[in-house]
Design a protein around this motif. Structure first.
Motif, PDB file in Angstrom:
ATOM      1  N   GLY A  34       0.818  -1.202   0.000  1.00 45.18           N
ATOM      2  CA  GLY A  34       0.000   0.000   0.000  1.00 45.18           C
ATOM      3  C   GLY A  34       0.852   1.253   0.000  1.00 45.18           C
ATOM      4  O   GLY A  34       2.051   1.208  -0.259  1.00 45.18           O
TER       5      GLY A  34
ATOM      6  N   ASP B 170      -6.981  -3.527   4.843  1.00 48.86           N
ATOM      7  CA  ASP B 170      -5.811  -2.851   4.270  1.00 48.86           C
ATOM      8  C   ASP B 170      -4.986  -2.168   5.361  1.00 48.86           C
ATOM      9  O   ASP B 170      -4.559  -1.034   5.225  1.00 48.86           O
TER      10      ASP B 170
ATOM     11  N   GLN C 134      -1.978  -0.981   7.675  1.00 52.69           N
ATOM     12  CA  GLN C 134      -0.660  -0.492   7.289  1.00 52.69           C
ATOM     13  C   GLN C 134       0.279  -0.527   8.494  1.00 52.69           C
ATOM     14  O   GLN C 134      -0.167  -0.402   9.640  1.00 52.69           O
TER      15      GLN C 134
ATOM     16  N   THR D 286     -16.157  -3.456   3.504  1.00 54.67           N
ATOM     17  CA  THR D 286     -14.745  -3.644   3.834  1.00 54.67           C
ATOM     18  C   THR D 286     -14.553  -4.337   5.183  1.00 54.67           C
ATOM     19  O   THR D 286     -13.428  -4.387   5.705  1.00 54.67           O
TER      20      THR D 286
END
Length: 388
Positions: free
Chosen positions: A4, A219, A221, A370
Motif C-alpha cells: 500500500g 488494508d 498499514q 470492507t
C-alpha cells in the motif's frame, strides 16, 4: 506481506499540553487571519475556555456560533455557514466534540461552494458506495481552514470526512475533501473538564474502536498498526483513570493522545469494518450518540470477525497487556467497568421496526463492504439481535 501507500493528511501541526487560547491566537497570527469565527456547542457557550479564546483573539474574534446540535443536521450546517459568511470569516475554530468539528469541516466546503440552501448539499455529499475519502466531482476545495480544539475523544479533528444527518431520510451522509482536515489541532486537557463524563468516556470507547478496526482492517498499514497499538495501550489505562478521577489532567491528555494515534489509519484511508458501518446507522438512523454506538456494537463485531482475523485480534489483547486473552471479552469488560451502556435497549432501541431501519441503513455504508469477514444483511441483523 504489507502492500500500500501512506498519504499524509493536510494537518500542519498537532499541539498538545498547552493552553488552547494561546495556541489558537498564535495560529491565527501565523496565518494572517483577521476574522476568526468560533463554533461551539450550546453546552460550552459560557465555558471559561470559550471566553479565554475570544479574549485572546481580541479584535480578530469575528463571532461565536452555538447552533449545532447532535449528529450535525444539514439545517444546522447551512445556518452556521450563513453566520460565518456574514461575519466575513477567514478562519474557523471548532471547539467541541465530533458534531461540532464535523460541522466546521462541512461549513468550509459550503463557503467554498456558495451553499445557501440545504438542497445544495446533494451535489456535494459523497456518493453511496464510494470510498470514504472520495471527493465528489465538481466540488470546489475549501479556502477557509479550521483549527480544532476537541473536548471529547471522538477524533473527528484528524480526518478529512464528516458526517451530516439528512433528517428527511434519517440517514447520515458523508462529505469529504482533504482540505476539510483541520490545519491545526490543539489537545488541551483543560478544555475537556466541562465535558460530561458519559460523553468523555463513551467517545473514548469510540477512539478505541478506531484503533481496533484499524488493526483488523483489510488494508492495515504498518504505520497505522503501530499507532493503533499504542492508542489501545494509552486508552485502556487512561479511561479507567479518568473514570476514577475526572480532574486528572495527565490521564486526560494521555486519552487525547491515544485518540490522536487511533486516527492515523483513518487519515490515509485505512478502511474500517462493521462496528463503524453499523454504528453510523445506529447514530444517524437510530439517534444514538457516537460513543454509545461503539459501546454497544464493538464486542459483538469482534466476536463475529474473530474467525477471519484471530491473529490480528491477538495484537489487541497484547496491547491491553493481557496476551492470550479474548479481545472481545477485554473490550466488553472495559466498557462495563466504565459504567457505559452495553445493549441496544440501554440506548433506546427496543422495537423490530427500529432494528430493521438500522439494518437497512447499515447496508448503505461503504464500510460494510470492507469488513474483514464478508457479511450480508442477515448477518448485520444478527449482530444487532445479539446486541439487543
Amino acid at each position: 506481506m504489507y502492500s500500500g501507500s501512506y498519504v499524509f493528511p493536510r494537518v500542519e501541526r498537532v499541539v498538545f499540553g498547552r493552553d488552547a487560547a494561546d495556541v489558537v491566537t498564535e495560529e491565527a497570527i501565523r496565518g494572517g487571519s483577521e476574522r476568526v469565527f468560533v463554533l461551539v456547542p450550546e453546552l460550552l457557550q459560557r465555558a471559561d475556555v470559550v471566553q479565554r479564546i475570544a479574549e485572546a483573539l481580541g479584535a480578530r474574534h469575528a463571532g461565536t456560533w452555538s447552533g449545532i446540535t447532535a449528529h450535525t443536521p444539514r439545517e444546522d450546517v447551512v445556518a452556521a455557514t450563513a453566520a460565518a459568511r456574514a461575519a466575513g470569516a477567514d478562519l474557523l475554530v471548532t471547539l467541541g466534540g465530533g458534531s461540532i468539528i464535523d460541522a466546521g469541516k462541512v461549513v468550509q466546503t459550503c463557503l467554498a461552494n456558495d451553499v445557501v440552501d440545504v438542497s445544495q448539499l446533494d451535489a456535494l455529499r459523497k456518493l453511496p458506495g464510494d470510498p470514504m475519502t472520495s471527493v465528489r466531482a465538481g466540488m470546489k476545495p475549501p479556502k477557509v481552514r479550521t483549527i480544532a480544539v476537541p473536548t471529547t475523544l471522538a477524533g473527528a479533528e484528524f480526518t478529512q470526512y464528516a458526517g451530516v444527518t439528512n433528517a428527511q431520510i434519517k440517514l447520515k451522509e458523508v462529505f469529504t475533501h482533504p482540505l476539510q482536515t483541520p490545519k491545526a489541532v490543539v489537545l488541551d486537557p483543560h478544555a475537556t473538564v466541562h465535558t460530561p463524563d458519559w460523553l468523555w468516556l463513551s467517545t473514548g470507547i469510540r477512539a478505541l474502536d478506531h484503533a481496533v478496526e484499524d488493526i483488523c482492517s483489510i488494508d492495515a498499514q504498518p504505520f497505522s498498526e503501530g499507532s493503533a497499538m499504542q492508542a489501545i495501550r494509552l486508552l485502556s489505562r487512561a479511561l479507567p483513570a479518568t473514570f476514577k478521577d475526572r480532574s486528572g489532567l495527565e490521564a486526560r491528555l494521555d486519552a487525547q493522545i491515544g485518540c490522536w494515534l487511533s486516527l492515523i489509519g483513518s487519515q490515509t484511508g485505512v478502511n474500517k469494518g462493521a462496528s463503524h458501518a453499523i454504528g453510523h446507522a445506529l447514530g444517524g438512523t437510530g439517534g444514538v450518540p457516537h460513543g454509545y454506538t461503539s459501546c454497544v456494537l464493538m464486542p459483538h463485531v469482534l466476536r463475529f470477525n474473530e474467525p477471519a482475523v484471530a491473529r490480528r485480534q491477538a495484537l489487541i489483547s497484547e496491547a491491553f497487556g493481557q496476551a492470550g486473552a479474548n479481545a472481545a471479552d477485554l473490550v466488553a469488560a472495559l466498557i462495563e467497568g466504565l459504567g457505559l451502556p452495553r445493549t441496544l435497549r440501554d440506548v433506546g432501541i427496543t422495537t423490530d421496526d427500529q432494528i430493521e431501519a438500522i439494518t437497512d441503513a447499515s447496508m448503505q455504508d461503504p464500510w460494510i463492504k470492507t469488513n474483514p469477514r464478508p457479511m450480508d444483511r442477515a448477518q448485520v441483523r444478527a449482530i444487532l439481535e445479539a446486541a439487543r
